[in-house]
Design an enzyme around this catalytic site. Structure first.
Site, mmCIF file in Angstrom:
data_model
loop_
_atom_site.group_PDB
_atom_site.id
_atom_site.type_symbol
_atom_site.label_atom_id
_atom_site.label_comp_id
_atom_site.label_asym_id
_atom_site.label_seq_id
_atom_site.Cartn_x
_atom_site.Cartn_y
_atom_site.Cartn_z
ATOM 1 C CE1 TYR A 98 41.586 37.976 56.376
ATOM 2 C CE2 TYR A 98 39.858 36.799 55.222
ATOM 3 C CZ TYR A 98 40.548 37.072 56.387
ATOM 4 O OH TYR A 98 40.206 36.446 57.559
ATOM 5 C CD GLU A 99 40.841 43.064 47.291
ATOM 6 O OE1 GLU A 99 42.066 43.262 47.131
ATOM 7 O OE2 GLU A 99 40.102 42.604 46.396
ATOM 8 C CG LEU A 100 45.818 40.846 52.686
ATOM 9 C CD1 LEU A 100 46.929 39.807 52.812
ATOM 10 C CD2 LEU A 100 45.054 40.965 53.993
#
Length: 740
Positions: free
Chosen positions: A405-407
């Site tokens: 995940y790249e938030l």
């Protein structure tokens, strides 16, 4: 490539590698590496899609984020490569040399810290420090002893060297009484492998808190704790995290063996150091001072070794020896690595462009997970190659469905964005992930159920016979944003079942629910079912929904509690949605405390943005950072304890920065043209720099207000001009011209 790579310790034993596992490199190596000089450059993007593209392309080199530019640290070679690819890139030249700690504090000032702040990273109170994270974990273990176990699984580099440092700590959540010796499907997640990513470290502990604090009131969470093991490595890079908490945009661990001549660039990139596909792509560097330095050998870092050993102990090996060997469709387990930023969810292969053997299942689940945030979803190798990554190891070595995940949009994300938007939406994604962990390659193919409500009841006790409307949306095409590959296929919904259980008795009723329009024939269907409770006895009921598509694949279950009490009140007043905006330059506070209802427990959802795209936020009071001037659309939805909703819409013209306006004219004589950009303007400042691209070599090069250019041959050329202002914003325009 064979899957079972020779380990570092085996190479050492064979004499193939002479470097000790954690030894310092020679001074010659350090000097050689430090000769690669790095500078900061601004890479400008024109829109959100290009921002996402550049966030992928330059992810390891990003040191800061502006409204329409990424500040990246590049060597001379990397800069020339970026410019030759046609990217709009300039050397970053602030009035003084870039001070990343100072920049972080400027951004932090938007969080409006108060002198009374007593917890959290300085100026970012929503993000607990490393010590506070561990203290919160200890508190959870003490408060929920039947559900929590804390494991210290190994040491950081500093602690191993006797230089202070920290333990790597995993928080395990499951119903220990119910499943004392039972092996359950496992979901593993970790955060802050890259130290500077504030949202990643906070997401891990907040997810644990949410599961434990809502286990009695939320039947989905109760089911997860009964049916799953959740393993959470709270902070995967604790030594680096302490550096980042000082305001440093620190990515690597703190191993002083590397880049010894520059204390601001020591360490290895742990997400390039794992023992699968290591040292096989250009996106992992062998230069010690690089932010993506992969280490001298695979798994050279103690943090990497600890993580590999731990996931090897909790997951079975379900993949064969070759890259082409798929894990079985019913393989259990899920690996999630939380990072920031970029707004994307990715899966292996990371080091190869070819699809992984479980590509169908990984793509389906990746798009499902990304949908809750509205993120892009794609295989890492489709856009850039990352060798030695954590998700690549988990999938490549063990066959576990693995995702990164790249938030959000920044490493030091604004607290309002994290608390109001990023975490609430990521939480929904993680809940779904935990549900599918029994067979993620398979179960994710089934339909999803959204906005399940029991209108007229909600979580409030009601007398029998109270009118209840069961509503929900059934979606087989709930996916993240399409990027470089087609979205997964979707199917028409076939049927929806409602299973009703009564506490202490088990299943008391099964129903097939009709579609709201009378027929299931689409990937998107709505439920609107009048539930008759007139003959229901007092007690608590669990109403479980599940949906099946035309291929026969069932999706995960969704549940609601319903309490029947003959003495309960039948009175319920519909809520009223209202809010007050308080806006200053670039920021708005929205306060929904003016909303009213006859009972406590209102829930708040906000949708804010442009006319065509809006972000979802949660909470009674939220902070929205818009930065740019313009027209913004705000919708507030309040929902009372009986699942009855009310809505308020509003449109605001908000103050903020303005883009410059690029314009140019030209006159040509034969092959030579004179270009004039003096008509370009900036509404709230001044134009400070200009770039010209005359359509010959694809390069954007700095230039003057007026330029003369001689084209090599007659023909049509696309001439582009870019104007930059004193806020670091830019605007590009172009014209097609013909020369004879």
């Amino acid at each position: 490539m064979l899957k079972k790579l020779i380990t570092t310790s085996m190479l050492l034993a064979l004499g193939s590698v002479t470097l000790p596992l954690h030894a310092h490199t020679s001074s010659t190596d350090s000097v050689s590496s430090s000769q690669h000089m790095y500078k900061d450059y601004s890479v400008y993007f024109a829109n959100e899609e290009q921002r996402i593209e550049y966030a992928r392309k330059y992810h390891g080199q990003i040191v800061d984020t502006l409204h329409n530019a990424l500040i990246v640290s590049l060597s001379d070679k990397e800069f020339l490569s970026a410019r030759s690819s046609g990217d709009i890139i300039l050397e970053h030249t602030p009035p003084q040399p870039i001070n990343r700690a100072a920049n972080a504090l400027v951004k932090a000032s938007q969080n409006t810290p108060t002198p009374a702040q007593v917890s959290g990273i300085p100026n970012f109170p929503c993000y607990p420090t490393l010590e506070e994270t561990y203290e919160l974990a200890e508190q959870l273990a003490a408060k929920y002893p039947n559900f929590v176990e804390l494991k210290r699984i190994g040491q950081s580099w500093k602690k191993e060297q006797g230089l202070g440092g920290h333990d790597l700590t995993v928080l395990v959540i499951k119903n220990k009484k119910r499943n004392k010796d039972k092996k359950l499907p496992t979901m593993y997640m970790q955060g802050a492998l890259h130290a500077r990513e504030y949202t990643a470290g906070a997401t891990t502990i907040k997810f644990a808190q949410h599961l434990l604090e809502n286990r009695r009131t939320n039947p989905d969470i109760k089911w997860i704790l009964n049916q799953r093991e959740i393993h959470i490595l709270l902070i995967a890079n604790p030594d680096g995290r302490k550096y980042a908490e000082l305001g440093k945009l620190w990515r690597k661990n703190t191993n002083t063996a590397y880049c010894a001549t520059n204390e601001e660039q020591i360490g290895a990139d742990l997400n390039r150091n794992f023992d699968f596909g290591w040292n096989s792509t250009p996106y992992s560097s062998d230069e010690q001072c690089s932010n993506t330095y992969q280490g001298p050998v695979a798994a050279s870092e103690p943090e990497t070794q600890v993580i590999q050993s731990y996931i090897n102990s909790i997951f079975e090996d379900n993949r064969g020896e070759l890259d082409t060997d798929a894990a079985p469709l019913d393989t259990a387990g899920l690996f999630i690595d939380i990072h920031s930023h970029g707004g994307m969810i990715m899966w292996p292969w990371s080091h190869l462009r070819t699809p992984p053997p479980n590509s169908t299942g990984l793509s389906m689940l990746g798009h499902r997970l990304a949908a809750y945030n509205g993120y892009a979803a794609f295989q890492v190798g489709n856009r850039f190659h990352v060798s030695g990554s954590a998700d690549g190891y988990a999938y490549g070595q063990l066959g576990v469905a693995s995702f990164t995940y790249e938030l959000g949009r920044e490493f030091f994300e604004h607290c309002g964005n994290f608390e109001g938007e990023i975490f609430p939406n990521t939480l929904k994604s993680l809940i779904y992930a935990a549900k599918v962990a029994k067979a993620p390659y398979k179960i994710s193919g089934g339909p999803q159920i959204l906005d399940y409500k029991l209108e007229g009841a909600g979580n409030v006790a009601i007398p029998p016979g109270t009118p209840i409307n069961l509503t929900a949306g059934i979606y087989d095409d709930f996916f993240g944003r399409q990027t470089y590959t087609p979205l997964p296929p979707s199917q028409a919904i076939k049927k929806v079942k409602l299973i009703i259980k009564k506490q202490g008795e088990g299943i008391v009723q099964r129903l097939k629910l009709p579609a709201a329009d009378g027929i299931y024939d689409s990937p998107q269907e709505q439920l609107n079912y009048a539930l008759d409770t007139s003959d229901w006895d007092d007690g608590r009921y669990t109403l479980i929904l599940k949906a099946q598509d035309v291929t026969g694949q069932w999706g995960v279950k969704y549940a609601k509690y319903l309490t029947i009490d003959d003495d309960a009140s039948t009175q319920n007043q519909a809520p009223v949605a209202d809010f007050t905006p308080t806006c200053t330059y670039g920021t708005c506070q929205f306060d929904a405390s003016k909303s009213t209802d006859d009972k406590p427990g209102l829930k708040y959802r906000w949708f804010i943005g442009s006319e065509t795209y809006r972000q979802e936020y949660s909470g009674e009071k939220i902070e929205y950072v818009h930065e740019m001037a313009g027209t913004y659309y705000v919708t507030l939805v309040v929902e009372d304890a009986n699942d009855i909703s009310a809505v308020k819409h509003a449109v605001f013209d908000l103050d903020g920065k303005y883009l410059p306006i690029a314009n140019f004219t030209y006159q040509c004589s034969n092959l030579t043209c004179e270009f004039d950009s003096s008509s370009s303007t900036d509404p709230d400042g001044q134009i400070t720099e200009r770039l010209w691209n005359f359509g010959v070599d694809g390069l954007y090069l700095p230039g003057n207000v007026k330029e003369t250019f001689t084209f090599p041959v007659a023909g049509e050329y696309r001439v582009a001009f870019v104007a930059y202002d004193n806020d670091g914003l830019y605007h590009e325009t172009f014209q097609f011209i013909t020369v004879n």
